[in-house]
Motif scaffolding. Sequence first.
Motif, mmCIF file in Angstrom:
data_model
loop_
_atom_site.group_PDB
_atom_site.id
_atom_site.type_symbol
_atom_site.label_atom_id
_atom_site.label_comp_id
_atom_site.label_asym_id
_atom_site.label_seq_id
_atom_site.Cartn_x
_atom_site.Cartn_y
_atom_site.Cartn_z
ATOM 1 N N TYR A 15 0.833 -1.205 0.000
ATOM 2 C CA TYR A 15 0.000 0.000 0.000
ATOM 3 C C TYR A 15 0.862 1.247 0.000
ATOM 4 O O TYR A 15 0.637 2.178 -0.767
ATOM 5 N N LEU A 16 1.876 1.254 0.887
ATOM 6 C CA LEU A 16 2.745 2.423 0.957
ATOM 7 C C LEU A 16 3.448 2.693 -0.369
ATOM 8 O O LEU A 16 3.507 3.825 -0.850
ATOM 9 N N MET A 17 3.974 1.614 -0.965
ATOM 10 C CA MET A 17 4.679 1.794 -2.225
ATOM 11 C C MET A 17 3.734 2.303 -3.298
ATOM 12 O O MET A 17 4.068 3.188 -4.088
ATOM 13 N N LEU A 18 2.545 1.734 -3.322
ATOM 14 C CA LEU A 18 1.571 2.141 -4.334
ATOM 15 C C LEU A 18 1.193 3.600 -4.170
ATOM 16 O O LEU A 18 1.174 4.368 -5.133
ATOM 17 N N VAL A 19 0.918 3.984 -2.929
ATOM 18 C CA VAL A 19 0.538 5.371 -2.683
ATOM 19 C C VAL A 19 1.680 6.309 -3.068
ATOM 20 O O VAL A 19 1.465 7.341 -3.699
ATOM 21 N N SER A 22 4.681 16.277 0.327
ATOM 22 C CA SER A 22 3.839 15.773 -0.747
ATOM 23 C C SER A 22 3.056 14.547 -0.289
ATOM 24 O O SER A 22 2.206 14.053 -1.004
ATOM 25 N N PHE A 23 3.335 14.071 0.924
ATOM 26 C CA PHE A 23 2.551 12.986 1.498
ATOM 27 C C PHE A 23 1.481 13.567 2.386
ATOM 28 O O PHE A 23 1.755 14.446 3.182
ATOM 29 N N PRO A 24 0.249 13.085 2.301
ATOM 30 C CA PRO A 24 -0.779 13.667 3.159
ATOM 31 C C PRO A 24 -0.524 13.302 4.611
ATOM 32 O O PRO A 24 -0.113 12.179 4.920
ATOM 33 N N ALA A 25 -0.802 14.266 5.477
ATOM 34 C CA ALA A 25 -0.512 14.089 6.894
ATOM 35 C C ALA A 25 -1.209 12.861 7.455
ATOM 36 O O ALA A 25 -0.651 12.143 8.297
ATOM 37 N N ILE A 26 -2.407 12.623 6.971
ATOM 38 C CA ILE A 26 -3.166 11.543 7.581
ATOM 39 C C ILE A 26 -2.514 10.197 7.336
ATOM 40 O O ILE A 26 -2.471 9.343 8.223
ATOM 41 N N LEU A 27 -1.947 10.014 6.132
ATOM 42 C CA LEU A 27 -1.285 8.740 5.864
ATOM 43 C C LEU A 27 -0.064 8.538 6.747
ATOM 44 O O LEU A 27 0.151 7.476 7.323
ATOM 45 N N LEU A 28 0.727 9.616 6.845
ATOM 46 C CA LEU A 28 1.916 9.557 7.691
ATOM 47 C C LEU A 28 1.532 9.206 9.112
ATOM 48 O O LEU A 28 2.111 8.320 9.747
ATOM 49 N N ALA A 29 0.516 9.932 9.599
ATOM 50 C CA ALA A 29 0.093 9.724 10.972
ATOM 51 C C ALA A 29 -0.429 8.297 11.151
ATOM 52 O O ALA A 29 -0.140 7.636 12.151
ATOM 53 N N LEU A 30 -1.181 7.829 10.169
ATOM 54 C CA LEU A 30 -1.725 6.471 10.211
ATOM 55 C C LEU A 30 -0.621 5.433 10.371
ATOM 56 O O LEU A 30 -0.643 4.601 11.271
ATOM 57 N N VAL A 31 0.332 5.528 9.452
ATOM 58 C CA VAL A 31 1.402 4.542 9.458
ATOM 59 C C VAL A 31 2.201 4.594 10.752
ATOM 60 O O VAL A 31 2.497 3.571 11.378
ATOM 61 N N LEU A 32 2.525 5.823 11.172
ATOM 62 C CA LEU A 32 3.296 5.961 12.402
ATOM 63 C C LEU A 32 2.527 5.443 13.604
ATOM 64 O O LEU A 32 3.070 4.752 14.465
ATOM 65 N N ALA A 33 1.247 5.789 13.650
ATOM 66 C CA ALA A 33 0.441 5.329 14.775
ATOM 67 C C ALA A 33 0.399 3.814 14.797
ATOM 68 O O ALA A 33 0.473 3.186 15.859
ATOM 69 N N ALA A 34 0.294 3.232 13.599
ATOM 70 C CA ALA A 34 0.267 1.769 13.547
ATOM 71 C C ALA A 34 1.582 1.184 14.044
ATOM 72 O O ALA A 34 1.605 0.209 14.787
ATOM 73 N N LEU A 35 2.686 1.821 13.616
ATOM 74 C CA LEU A 35 3.996 1.282 14.001
ATOM 75 C C LEU A 35 4.292 1.495 15.478
ATOM 76 O O LEU A 35 4.892 0.658 16.138
ATOM 77 N N LEU A 36 3.873 2.669 16.000
ATOM 78 C CA LEU A 36 4.247 2.995 17.380
ATOM 79 C C LEU A 36 3.287 2.411 18.404
ATOM 80 O O LEU A 36 3.621 2.313 19.575
ATOM 81 N N GLY A 37 2.088 2.082 17.955
ATOM 82 C CA GLY A 37 1.143 1.538 18.912
ATOM 83 C C GLY A 37 0.296 2.622 19.549
ATOM 84 O O GLY A 37 0.447 3.802 19.274
ATOM 85 N N GLN A 38 -0.597 2.227 20.417
ATOM 86 C CA GLN A 38 -1.518 3.177 21.021
ATOM 87 C C GLN A 38 -0.921 3.866 22.228
ATOM 88 O O GLN A 38 -0.056 3.348 22.902
ATOM 89 N N GLY A 39 -1.413 5.044 22.512
ATOM 90 C CA GLY A 39 -0.913 5.752 23.683
ATOM 91 C C GLY A 39 -0.816 7.233 23.399
ATOM 92 O O GLY A 39 -0.655 7.657 22.269
ATOM 93 N N LYS A 40 -0.901 8.042 24.469
ATOM 94 C CA LYS A 40 -0.923 9.496 24.286
ATOM 95 C C LYS A 40 0.358 9.991 23.639
ATOM 96 O O LYS A 40 0.339 10.758 22.685
ATOM 97 N N TRP A 41 1.512 9.558 24.166
ATOM 98 C CA TRP A 41 2.767 10.090 23.654
ATOM 99 C C TRP A 41 3.079 9.573 22.268
ATOM 100 O O TRP A 41 3.694 10.265 21.455
ATOM 101 N N GLN A 42 2.629 8.355 21.969
ATOM 102 C CA GLN A 42 2.829 7.842 20.621
ATOM 103 C C GLN A 42 2.052 8.673 19.615
ATOM 104 O O GLN A 42 2.541 8.992 18.539
ATOM 105 N N ILE A 43 0.823 8.995 20.012
ATOM 106 C CA ILE A 43 -0.003 9.810 19.116
ATOM 107 C C ILE A 43 0.622 11.176 18.906
ATOM 108 O O ILE A 43 0.670 11.688 17.784
#
Lengths: 323, 292, 325
Positions: A292-296, B134-155
Amino acid sequence: MLGFVIQRFLQALVVMLIISLLVFCGVYAVGNPIDVLLSPDATQQIREATIKAYGFDQPLWRQYFDFLGRLGRGDFGRSFVFNMPVLELIFSRLPATLELTLAAVIGATVLGVPLGMYAGYRPDSLVSKTIMAVSILGFSVPTFWIGLVLIFTFAVILGVLPAGGRGETMRLFGIEWSILTANGWKHLLLPALNLSLFKFAMMVRLARAGTREIMLSDTVKFARAAGISEWTILSRHVLRLIAVPIVTVFGLEFGATLAFAVVTETIFSWPGIGKLIIDSISSLDRPVMVAYLMLVAFLFIAINFLVDLAYAALDPRVRVRSA
Amino acid sequence: MVLPENLVRFWRDFTENRVAVVALATVGLIVLLALAAPLIAPQNPYDLARLVLADARRPPGYIGAGGFTHWLGTDAQGRDLLSAILYGLRISIQVGLIAGVVAFILGASLGTMAAFFGGRTEAFIMRFIDLQLSFPAILLALVLAALLGQGKWQIIAALVTAQYAYFARTAHGAASAERPKEYVAAALSIPLPSSRVIFRHILPNCMAPLIVVATVQVANSIALEATLSFLGLGLPVTEPSLGMLIANGFQYMLSGRYWISIYPGVALIFLIVAINLVGDQVRDQLNPRLQR
Amino acid sequence: MSQPLLEVRDLVTQFDTRAGVVKAVDGVSFSLNAGEIVGLVGESGSGKSVTGFSILGLVDPPGRIVSGSIRLEGQELIGLEPSKLRSLRGRKMAMVFQDPTATLNPLLTIGTQMRLALTAHERLSTASASARCIGVLEQVGIPDAARRLEAYPHQFSGGMRQRVAIAIALLSHPALIVCDEPTTALDVSIQAQILTEMKTLTADLGTALIWISHDLATVSSLASRLLVMYAGRIIEEGPTAAVLRTPRHPYTQGLLNSLPSIAEPGAALKQIPGTMPSLSRLPEGCAFAPRCGYADAVCGFAPGMTHEGARGFRCHHPLSREGVA
């Protein structure tokens, strides 16, 4: 002009490579790279076989090249959850997302630009102020909330539109499209509306600001002095002048819209890649995440490239500057 | 830049726009309520032990097991919605502000430094920033949140990473305009150390556009956090954010129990729209091209 | 004598701003005959540009024409229906602005822009419209006009761009062209060129010109008559040579004295002391009085326009032939 195209194309290629490197480092190097390819409950035998097959015992740079090689062949691994090649999985869901995004983006622009131009032409009229107020809402209210309100109003209270899912599809050029059926439109309307609001608001504000500024410029004054009608001034001069920033933002925001489709698809249960990625994140289906990341990233770069070209086509001065 | 005089004039112009004043008052009120949440909320929504399941999904006005009225009803776990909203606002404002401030400091410093040093450093930093933008913030935030896990400081970390680039680019633009000015050369020739020139001389003169970005980004942080929580990636269940409340109530909306989603949503909207209206006014006032 | 081409009577144009009402044009009257070139001179803020805009009906809000009359070929322009006014613009009267980089749309070819101006008044096929445009471009001295038609403004030099703007003004053969500082933004050498070309061109076509400028020197070489404006009013008028030789108003005298061309080399340039008053706070009486060396108590009453043959001046203490009040 050709030189310009080639130059931009090469730049795009370089950026793609950098992104692939980042994704590789990010997903493969962080945590156990094996987890990207194998589901957590694979047996030890399969693990060892996979390690050998994918060369995880090789040095990192070697692995990176293997990674690139695999990408070139279209091998993104298999999804844990769906147990099918990731690329195939993504392509089966892509048309739904594209349909949604295109409907949203085209709708937002076709409606937003003229309304914004009107608001810029008559900034003090009541209609104009109302348009601006609505656009502020479209801008600041989170997409998921608007989706909620839409479902609540149209599906629950009024009951005229479905609350989710994609409608019936028809096959064209080997792909399933739902815009070709009436039922498909009923299902597409709300999610497209939801997704388009942010972009609509942005288009309106941009068109308004640009129009307002240009109407006060000497270009318009001179055109008026020559006796050109207001309509011609707006459609031939103003539209042309605001086209440049609008196209730029259009391109950039297309990517953002694609990203926001994630939220809309979740709320409306729209079977696109957005919903796929959310489900994959919660089920830790890593091959899908990588793909997904690569595609996007690829889509973004392609869009940026196209925007650069459009920019040069619209503004003749750009072609001279970068020659 | 003589601060006090400019501020007074700024304030006077600001108060001419009634909508902006109302918006500012709204923001102020919400912040006050959020700060006072532990004192005024009838129930502590974090205290899972005190939740009574029988009170779950009750409509507004219901009197629960605790003996008080649930003015806004209860959610699926039996939480008093009013309390949950107050605490949710608290968390939203906290996260939004902290993320905004950190992103501001990080981005503004980076952008100003890039503009100051110029050359390859600047080119490298700005290319990177452009790439990220050029990357939308929401995608970046999504991926990072997924990688870092849940929690106030992670968010907060995810939000900062997604947003510092806006500050960096704005700061770079403003600082590039300031760099060739005489006072910079004068300061450097005293000689003052570069860090001092950057932070005590150049940066203060770039504040106007940065403040505009800041107001927008705080609202964005709050919206982004709510979106992430809505998708299940943000704050954990133990610290329910407004986004999570809305997500939880989503399924009940179709059966008519609208209050679980609607009220937290309304609170969120008020906050975000109010901040944006204030930000709009600030932006119009600081825009040199609209000066009369 | 036949009716004058343009008759302006007691024109008052004001701007309603936050700081108060600004009377940019405060009772201006003059006439213009067909084919005449008149110079409208004054410093920044004197109201000369706004006068030009008022004639064309291009005053943007918060400005508006409050009272007075503007008659073009006998037709009253103030209060005229917008669509009728628009049909007059370009066809009967046109305007050239100061900065051609700002007046020409950078994203459209000059051919497109010219054709738009032409087809606003006549129905023409693209081919015949282009032919007309090429003809006018050649008239204003643009070489290789046919090819240049499809070029963009940034591919022209500043002087060429202004010629294009002038060409656009000439397209529909208007009887009057208002030129608002058209050569101020150009090189001095180009200035001279365009001035002479304008003179011959308008003489050939019989077009009347109102040449607005702050530069007495350039205007004098072109105009047969001068109108000097100060703080929204005309304070002196007359045939160019006469006004320059024997100015009657102290302000005109001051303007002439401050010209670098007549100053002694090495000597300090003479300036008129003080500055023009803010147009939202004009003094009672003569607006120039605070800066005038000859002012006295009677100047507290606003002087009217005195006419002596072809000359006119608005002063209680006009200069005599010897240059003394």
